[in-house]
Design an enzyme around this catalytic site. Structure first.
Site, PDB file in Angstrom:
ATOM      1  N   LYS A 210       0.842  -1.200   0.000  1.00  0.00           N
ATOM      2  CA  LYS A 210       0.000   0.000   0.000  1.00  0.00           C
ATOM      3  C   LYS A 210       0.879   1.254   0.000  1.00  0.00           C
ATOM      4  O   LYS A 210       0.694   2.153  -0.798  1.00  0.00           O
ATOM      5  CB  LYS A 210      -0.905  -0.037   1.231  1.00  0.00           C
ATOM      6  CG  LYS A 210      -1.840   1.122   1.381  1.00  0.00           C
ATOM      7  CD  LYS A 210      -2.804   0.826   2.520  1.00  0.00           C
ATOM      8  CE  LYS A 210      -3.502   2.067   3.012  1.00  0.00           C
ATOM      9  NZ  LYS A 210      -4.371   1.782   4.151  1.00  0.00           N
ATOM     10  N   GLU A 216      10.846  -4.582   4.129  1.00  0.00           N
ATOM     11  CA  GLU A 216      10.942  -6.009   3.783  1.00  0.00           C
ATOM     12  C   GLU A 216      10.498  -6.222   2.333  1.00  0.00           C
ATOM     13  O   GLU A 216      11.163  -6.907   1.548  1.00  0.00           O
ATOM     14  CB  GLU A 216      10.023  -6.851   4.687  1.00  0.00           C
ATOM     15  CG  GLU A 216      10.448  -6.931   6.131  1.00  0.00           C
ATOM     16  CD  GLU A 216       9.777  -5.879   6.992  1.00  0.00           C
ATOM     17  OE1 GLU A 216       9.486  -4.767   6.483  1.00  0.00           O
ATOM     18  OE2 GLU A 216       9.559  -6.157   8.181  1.00  0.00           O
ATOM     19  N   GLY A 271      -4.762  -2.217   5.574  1.00  0.00           N
ATOM     20  CA  GLY A 271      -3.954  -3.330   5.063  1.00  0.00           C
ATOM     21  C   GLY A 271      -4.586  -4.686   5.330  1.00  0.00           C
ATOM     22  O   GLY A 271      -4.751  -5.509   4.426  1.00  0.00           O
ATOM     23  N   ARG A 272      -4.997  -4.923   6.580  1.00  0.00           N
ATOM     24  CA  ARG A 272      -5.516  -6.253   6.928  1.00  0.00           C
ATOM     25  C   ARG A 272      -6.946  -6.469   6.447  1.00  0.00           C
ATOM     26  O   ARG A 272      -7.523  -7.529   6.670  1.00  0.00           O
ATOM     27  CB  ARG A 272      -5.393  -6.485   8.430  1.00  0.00           C
ATOM     28  CG  ARG A 272      -6.077  -5.446   9.298  1.00  0.00           C
ATOM     29  CD  ARG A 272      -5.599  -5.555  10.744  1.00  0.00           C
ATOM     30  NE  ARG A 272      -6.079  -4.475  11.593  1.00  0.00           N
ATOM     31  CZ  ARG A 272      -5.517  -3.271  11.680  1.00  0.00           C
ATOM     32  NH1 ARG A 272      -4.466  -2.988  10.934  1.00  0.00           N
ATOM     33  NH2 ARG A 272      -5.988  -2.359  12.491  1.00  0.00           N
ATOM     34  N   GLU A 357      -4.108  -7.371  15.496  1.00  0.00           N
ATOM     35  CA  GLU A 357      -3.658  -6.038  15.084  1.00  0.00           C
ATOM     36  C   GLU A 357      -4.811  -5.034  15.251  1.00  0.00           C
ATOM     37  O   GLU A 357      -4.580  -3.856  15.492  1.00  0.00           O
ATOM     38  CB  GLU A 357      -3.177  -6.089  13.631  1.00  0.00           C
ATOM     39  CG  GLU A 357      -2.309  -4.902  13.254  1.00  0.00           C
ATOM     40  CD  GLU A 357      -1.644  -5.087  11.890  1.00  0.00           C
ATOM     41  OE1 GLU A 357      -0.911  -6.078  11.706  1.00  0.00           O
ATOM     42  OE2 GLU A 357      -1.867  -4.248  11.015  1.00  0.00           O
ATOM     43  N   HIS A 388      -3.935 -34.378  17.930  1.00  0.00           N
ATOM     44  CA  HIS A 388      -2.796 -35.226  18.309  1.00  0.00           C
ATOM     45  C   HIS A 388      -1.685 -34.394  18.921  1.00  0.00           C
ATOM     46  O   HIS A 388      -0.544 -34.845  19.019  1.00  0.00           O
ATOM     47  CB  HIS A 388      -2.293 -35.993  17.082  1.00  0.00           C
ATOM     48  CG  HIS A 388      -3.330 -36.923  16.549  1.00  0.00           C
ATOM     49  ND1 HIS A 388      -3.382 -38.259  16.892  1.00  0.00           N
ATOM     50  CD2 HIS A 388      -4.406 -36.698  15.756  1.00  0.00           C
ATOM     51  CE1 HIS A 388      -4.422 -38.825  16.317  1.00  0.00           C
ATOM     52  NE2 HIS A 388      -5.070 -37.887  15.612  1.00  0.00           N
ATOM     53  N   LYS A 516       8.225  -0.781  12.103  1.00  0.00           N
ATOM     54  CA  LYS A 516       8.781  -0.409  10.802  1.00  0.00           C
ATOM     55  C   LYS A 516       9.972   0.535  10.984  1.00  0.00           C
ATOM     56  O   LYS A 516      10.838   0.632  10.114  1.00  0.00           O
ATOM     57  CB  LYS A 516       7.715   0.237   9.926  1.00  0.00           C
ATOM     58  CG  LYS A 516       6.654  -0.763   9.443  1.00  0.00           C
ATOM     59  CD  LYS A 516       5.724  -0.154   8.407  1.00  0.00           C
ATOM     60  CE  LYS A 516       4.697  -1.176   7.939  1.00  0.00           C
ATOM     61  NZ  LYS A 516       3.835  -0.713   6.865  1.00  0.00           N
TER      62      LYS A 516
HETATM   63  C1  G6Q Z   1      -2.243  -3.979   8.191  1.00  0.00           C
HETATM   64  C2  G6Q Z   1      -0.987  -3.365   8.561  1.00  0.00           C
HETATM   65  C3  G6Q Z   1       0.243  -4.044   8.034  1.00  0.00           C
HETATM   66  C4  G6Q Z   1       0.539  -3.726   6.566  1.00  0.00           C
HETATM   67  C5  G6Q Z   1       1.953  -4.184   6.249  1.00  0.00           C
HETATM   68  C6  G6Q Z   1       2.336  -3.941   4.815  1.00  0.00           C
HETATM   69  O1  G6Q Z   1      -3.328  -3.581   8.501  1.00  0.00           O
HETATM   70  O2  G6Q Z   1      -1.011  -2.027   8.292  1.00  0.00           O
HETATM   71  O3  G6Q Z   1       0.203  -5.424   8.203  1.00  0.00           O
HETATM   72  O4  G6Q Z   1      -0.381  -4.336   5.735  1.00  0.00           O
HETATM   73  O5  G6Q Z   1       2.841  -3.547   7.119  1.00  0.00           O
HETATM   74  O6  G6Q Z   1       2.232  -2.596   4.493  1.00  0.00           O
HETATM   75  P1  G6Q Z   1       2.334  -2.131   3.001  1.00  0.00           P
HETATM   76  O7  G6Q Z   1       1.200  -2.717   2.250  1.00  0.00           O
HETATM   77  O8  G6Q Z   1       2.282  -0.632   3.045  1.00  0.00           O
HETATM   78  O9  G6Q Z   1       3.652  -2.626   2.476  1.00  0.00           O
END
Ligand code: G6Q
Length: 554
Positions: A210, A216, A271-272, A357, A388, A516
């Site tokens: 996003k 990463e 994001g989530r 989160e 198990h 981050k």
């Molecule tokens: C989700 C968070 C987090 C995010 C990641 C990736 O709600 O904000 O998990 O999705 O840190 O972020 P980017 O999509 O910006 O790389």
């Protein structure tokens, strides 16, 4: 609730629930079932092919009455409307929360509080996704040497990975003739092991971020680009093999992705909560755009249910309230999610992010420290594997752990006795967890085995199962994109309702933002041979140990 509202624990319904807890918490569910002959009918709800049985909970009709009273005092119905009306309920980021718009009726407007209709841009992006998927599937879009794409690699992390990864795996049965990979971890093993078996000429990368600033993801994307260019391809070829999903178009363009290959999404998609947006491109490529649309339609069906059905018959609301009951009155710390569906193996990991989160917060929306527990620890794996392993603790441990048991009525594969055996286990476990085994029952079994009285007395305590462990049982007809969409949206809304009751913002993630930034300083410090003098003594010691032991570059 707002800053000026009474605190949760001072609400009349909360106090009544406290008194009610004192009355019924010591009851065994065996008694609760005996006292309520229609309990299964009264405590179950159906939506399309989804069936929820919540009768195996430590509740009676009064519990539900008081919990829904609490929901009303916390203004849950108003909060549901605020979300769908596109009010800025993500207060700390000053944003609307509109993932439901992404899956709303495509031909109708979705007007938000500002007066804008968000559907034209959603429609345009969906059409762009469809065109792209169709072109890849038909072979119209090929790699730079004219070969058809055989492999897709989604590079993203957190919300830009867990949702699509879970869904692509869940819908494997419907997958087109493409292999789909997910690279998320900055550990180079992730990208190395993924690229090892791939052919640069037939691989398409989706850089999903996003912000397009996540370290990463960008590190993985750069390594993928290097790998691609080292195969002899040039910069122009790159544009055929790399697409992006992002709301940061300048950064994606700077990476070398052409604007027509950037799929957009917006600030108002967290994001989530983003698998319904272009972040779902890997899903649409995996199963085709039509099936992606079915996933959206399934979620839409849950959205309508959530919006329209009274609290007492509202699946996400009931699940949320049961969670509040255990977290805040019984003191449960965790919630297990156990799908008896191998295709849903990543659902618990996905829900860990979605729930923890969202509701892992310690201050109210008004900034006050809460004096009650908020989001539980979410965990779980597929049944029957869990049986198990950790089920021992569920049956005979000392903790109260509510569990969601989830299974399909029909198997997609229908091989031999497998499905019947799976479901027999599924049902037997919830039965054992509710009933347990009393001392008398355990003794009767031992007596039948012909053991001496002395041996029976010795072994008896170990053979007793307290039972009374709460479970929800969820059946869906079979795992289709539609049913999966419904199930995911159900959990999203459950999480929101709990956040409303706890008066927290379920849509920010300052803890993740912190993570981050933290690594930046240490990353620089790791770069030379000079011992650091800063940090606390443990971190300083560890940094210097690592620097000393790292192989020296010649
Ligand atoms: C989700 C968070 C987090 C995010 C990641 C990736 O709600 O904000 O998990 O999705 O840190 O972020 P980017 O999509 O910006 O790389």
């Amino acid at each position: 609730m707002t800053e000026s509202s009474p605190r949760l624990t001072n609400l009349p319904a909360w106090k009544k629930l406290q008194a009610h807890y004192d009355e019924i918490s010591s009851l065994h569910m065996r008694e609760l079932f005996a006292n309520q002959p229609n309990r299964f009918e009264e405590f179950s709800i159906t939506l399309d092919s989804l069936f929820l049985d919540y009768s195996k909970n430590r509740i009676n009709p009064k519990t539900i009455q008081l919990l829904t009273e609490l929901a009303r005092e916390c203004r849950v119905p108003e909060a549901i409307n605020s979300m769908f009306k596109g009010e800025k309920i993500n207060t700390t980021e000053d944003r609307e929360v509109l993932h439901t718009a992404l899956r709303s009726d495509i031909d109708k407007p979705f007007i938000i509080a500002s007066g804008d209709d968000v559907m034209p841009e959603i429609r345009a992006e969906l059409e762009k996704m469809k065109r792209f998927c169709d072109a890849v599937h038909s072979g119209e879009n090929t790699g730079h040497t004219g070969k058809t794409f055989t492999s897709i690699v989604n590079i993203g992390i957190g919300g830009s990975d867990l949702g699509p990864h879970m869904v692509v795996n869940a819908l494997k049965f419907y997958q087109k003739d493409l292999d789909i990979h997910f690279v998320s971890n900055v550990d180079d093993a992730d990208i190395a092991e993924t690229l090892k078996n791939l052919n640069p000429e037939t691989t398409l990368f989706i850089v999903s971020s996003k912000t397009f600033t996540t370290w990463e993801t960008l590190t993985n994307a750069h390594s993928a680009r290097d790998w691609f260019l080292q195969s002899g391809a040039n910069q122009t070829a790159l544009s055929k093999h790399f697409v992006a999903v992002s709301s940061n178009i300048p950064a994606a363009t700077a990476f070398g992705i052409t604007e027509e290959n950037i799929f957009e999404f917006w600030d108002w998609v967290g994001g989530r909560y983003s698998l319904w947006s272009a972040i779902g491109l890997s899903i649409a490529l995996a199963v085709g755009f039509d099936r992606f649309s079915e996933l959206l339609a399934g979620a839409n069906s849950m959205d309508k249910h959530f919006r329209e059905v009274p609290l007492e018959r509202n699946i996400p609301v009931i699940l949320a309230l049961l969670g509040i009951w255990y977290t805040n009155f019984f003191g449960a710390d965790t919630q297990a999610i156990i799908p008896y569906d191998q295709y849903l193996q990543y659902l618990p990991a996905y829900l860990q992010q979605a729930d923890m989160e969202s509701n892992g917060k310690h201050v109210t929306k008004g900034g006050e420290e809460v004096d009650y527990s908020t989001g539980p620890i979410i965990w779980g794996t597929t049944g029957t594997n869990g049986q198990h392993a950790y089920f021992q603790l569920l049956h005979q441990g000392t903790r109260l752990i509510p569990v969601d048991f989830i299974a399909p009525v029909e198997s997609l594969n229908n091989i031999g006795i497998h499905h019947r055996l799976l479901i027999a286990n599924f049902l037997a476990q919830t039965e054992a967890l509710v009933r347990g085994k009393t001392r008398a029952e355990a003794r009767a079994t031992l007596e039948k085995s012909g053991l001496s009285e002395k041996k029976i007395e010795e072994i008896l305590p170990h053979k007793v199962f307290p039972g009374n462990q709460p479970t929800n049982t969820l059946f869906y007809q079979k795992l289709t994109p539609h049913n999966l969409g419904t199930l995911i949206a159900m959990y999203e809304h459950k999480i929101y309702v709990q956040g409303v009751i706890w008066d927290i913002n379920s849509f920010d993630q300052w803890g993740v933002e912190l993570g981050k930034k933290l690594a930046r300083v240490i990353y620089d410090e790791l770069g030379d041979g000079i011992p650091v003098r800063t940090h606390g003594q443990s971190t300083r010691g560890l940094i210097n140990y690592f620097k000393e032991k790292s192989p020296k570059k010649s």
